[in-house]
Design a protein around this motif. Structure first.
Motif, PDB file in Angstrom:
ATOM      1  N   LEU A  35      67.031  65.416  42.239  1.00 31.21           N
ATOM      2  CA  LEU A  35      66.820  66.579  41.378  1.00 31.21           C
ATOM      3  C   LEU A  35      68.150  67.212  41.004  1.00 31.21           C
ATOM      4  CD1 LEU A  35      64.882  68.583  40.018  1.00 31.21           C
ATOM      5  CD2 LEU A  35      64.813  69.847  42.180  1.00 31.21           C
ATOM      6  N   ARG A  36      69.016  67.354  41.978  1.00 29.10           N
ATOM      7  CA  ARG A  36      70.333  67.946  41.728  1.00 29.10           C
ATOM      8  C   ARG A  36      71.114  67.110  40.709  1.00 29.10           C
ATOM      9  NH1 ARG A  36      71.268  68.871  46.548  1.00 29.10           N
ATOM     10  NH2 ARG A  36      72.293  66.897  47.092  1.00 29.10           N
ATOM     11  N   GLY A  37      71.066  65.789  40.867  1.00 20.93           N
ATOM     12  CA  GLY A  37      71.780  64.912  39.940  1.00 20.93           C
ATOM     13  C   GLY A  37      71.223  64.986  38.528  1.00 20.93           C
ATOM     14  N   THR A  38      69.895  65.058  38.399  1.00 24.56           N
ATOM     15  CA  THR A  38      69.267  65.143  37.082  1.00 24.56           C
ATOM     16  C   THR A  38      69.643  66.440  36.383  1.00 24.56           C
ATOM     17  OG1 THR A  38      67.387  63.808  37.857  1.00 24.56           O
ATOM     18  CG2 THR A  38      67.057  65.121  35.866  1.00 24.56           C
ATOM     19  N   LEU A  50      59.721  64.553  38.902  1.00 24.51           N
ATOM     20  CA  LEU A  50      61.146  64.872  38.921  1.00 24.51           C
ATOM     21  C   LEU A  50      61.606  65.345  37.540  1.00 24.51           C
ATOM     22  CD1 LEU A  50      63.889  64.906  40.359  1.00 24.51           C
ATOM     23  CD2 LEU A  50      64.151  62.491  39.732  1.00 24.51           C
ATOM     24  N   ALA A  51      61.176  64.659  36.496  1.00 22.84           N
ATOM     25  CA  ALA A  51      61.580  65.021  35.136  1.00 22.84           C
ATOM     26  C   ALA A  51      61.081  66.419  34.767  1.00 22.84           C
ATOM     27  CB  ALA A  51      61.044  63.991  34.142  1.00 22.84           C
ATOM     28  N   LYS A  52      59.820  66.706  35.045  1.00 21.67           N
ATOM     29  CA  LYS A  52      59.246  67.997  34.659  1.00 21.67           C
ATOM     30  C   LYS A  52      59.837  69.143  35.473  1.00 21.67           C
ATOM     31  CE  LYS A  52      54.865  66.979  32.467  1.00 21.67           C
ATOM     32  NZ  LYS A  52      53.450  67.386  32.385  1.00 21.67           N
ATOM     33  N   VAL A  53      60.044  68.930  36.762  1.00 18.63           N
ATOM     34  CA  VAL A  53      60.620  69.992  37.588  1.00 18.63           C
ATOM     35  C   VAL A  53      62.042  70.305  37.119  1.00 18.63           C
ATOM     36  CG1 VAL A  53      61.416  70.591  39.912  1.00 18.63           C
ATOM     37  CG2 VAL A  53      59.160  69.570  39.587  1.00 18.63           C
ATOM     38  N   ALA A  54      62.835  69.267  36.859  1.00 18.26           N
ATOM     39  CA  ALA A  54      64.201  69.491  36.372  1.00 18.26           C
ATOM     40  C   ALA A  54      64.193  70.268  35.067  1.00 18.26           C
ATOM     41  CB  ALA A  54      64.912  68.151  36.192  1.00 18.26           C
ATOM     42  N   ALA A  55      63.307  69.887  34.142  1.00 17.20           N
ATOM     43  CA  ALA A  55      63.249  70.564  32.847  1.00 17.20           C
ATOM     44  C   ALA A  55      62.806  72.016  32.996  1.00 17.20           C
ATOM     45  CB  ALA A  55      62.311  69.816  31.903  1.00 17.20           C
TER      46      ALA A  55
END
Length: 339
Positions: free
Chosen positions: A20-23, A46-51
């Motif tokens: 998550l940190r890297g994204t 992972l994609a949605k949480v990062a966004a």
């Protein structure tokens, strides 16, 4: 904690701190990202949480589910529809302009790819925008037009970032390993790979989830679930949801195993589609005992078999250990034996 659909908030996502940190850091710095992994590994979460985390910093995002789409024309249509239905609910004044745009493009017979490019360019002038293209790997037709569009956007629009998810085949493979003649050469997205959890993390996931649901359990039940289901987050959520809804361990495990195998069967049938009976036999041999190259005498040329095994690796269905091909996930092993 146990969810049927993807996570969207940080407190819903278990583990994956490093990924998550890297994204997030990549997207903050306008680096495009490709999240790789097999089905049920948590790519969409992972994609949605990062966004969503970045939305608190002034970003907007568009999420596009590309399952069932096999060409760029269909992808462009789905992206445009996702914009109209979701993103513009907060921008009513601009929605009518987009509708007029689409009509004009249709009358001028302008490609949907060009329409999409113009829309995304305009949107990114307003604020930083992330476009999540989920499950891109099966896109085949019209890839060259799409790659050219991505290259133009990469060069001209600093406020626009793409986040791709999928397995490392098809369009995803082309994005990650462009040829020298590709418009995306030198512009490959950052790779972030999601594998199964370790046994320790998977055990902790089930334990904490059951405790949040106030469900009584013992360690032997959790170990039994891991033995049967493996450590992919999606399979374990099947089990956890059933326990939280009141099913006992044995019934929850039986039902979740059955559902997981059905999902995995769909993935495997897609992987061997149009390859004939030999592909089914090869996969069953690998799943049953593990198989070396010399064991896989299935009546096809070496190059055909090699290409098939490479595809299965890129789909994360098989792995190779000391020259032996195996299906590491227990659910996929059982599904392969039912092909």
């Amino acid at each position: 904690m146990f969810r049927q659909g993807p996570c969207e908030k940080r407190d819903e996502l278990f583990d994956r701190e490093e990924e998550l940190r890297g994204t997030i850091e990549a997207l903050r710095n306008n680096v495009w990202v490709a999240i790789l992994g097999m089905r049920m590994s948590g790519k969409t979460s992972l994609a949605k949480v990062a966004a969503n985390i970045l939305s608190k910093e002034g970003f907007s995002y568009i999420y596009v589910d590309l399952r069932g789409i096999s060409n760029v024309s269909g992808m462009s249509r789905r992206i445009i529809n996702s914009i109209s239905e979701g993103f513009f609910s907060r921008m009513r004044d601009y929605l009518e302009k987009i509708r007029v745009w689409e009509v004009e493009m249709s009358l001028r017979k302008t490609s949907k790819t060009r329409t999409m490019e113009e829309i995304l360019t305009e949107l990114s002038k307003r604020r930083r925008l992330i476009v999540i293209l989920d499950e891109v790997q099966e896109i085949k037709g019209g890839i060259n037009h799409f790659l050219s569009m991505l290259a133009r956007l990469r060069n001209s629009t600093r406020n626009l970032s793409f986040l791709f998810t999928g397995s490392s085949i098809g369009l995803m493979d082309t994005l990650l390993h462009p040829s020298r003649g590709s418009p995306m050469y030198g512009r490959s997205p950052l790779e972030i790979e999601l594998g199964p959890w370790s046994g320790r993390v998977a055990f902790q996931f089930i334990r904490e989830g059951l405790e949040k649901c106030s469900i009584e359990y013992n360690d032997n039940e959790i170990e039994d679930a891991l033995r049967v289901l493996g450590t992919l987050p999606g399979w374990l959520s099947f089990y956890g949801i059933r326990r939280c809804l009141g099913k006992d361990h044995e019934n929850a495990l039986r039902d979740s195993e059955s559902e997981a195998i059905d999902v995995a069967l769909g993935e495997l049938r897609n992987a061997i589609r149009e390859r004939g009976e030999w592909a089914r036999r090869a996969l069953r041999m690998i799943a049953a005992y593990g198989a070396r190259w010399s064991d896989l005498d299935v009546g096809v040329s070496d190059s055909t078999l090699s290409d098939f095994l490479k595809r299965l690796k890129k789909l994360y269905i098989i792995s190779e250990e000391s020259g032996t091909y195996i299906v590491p996930d227990p659910i996929y092993r059982k599904a392969a034996m039912r092909l």
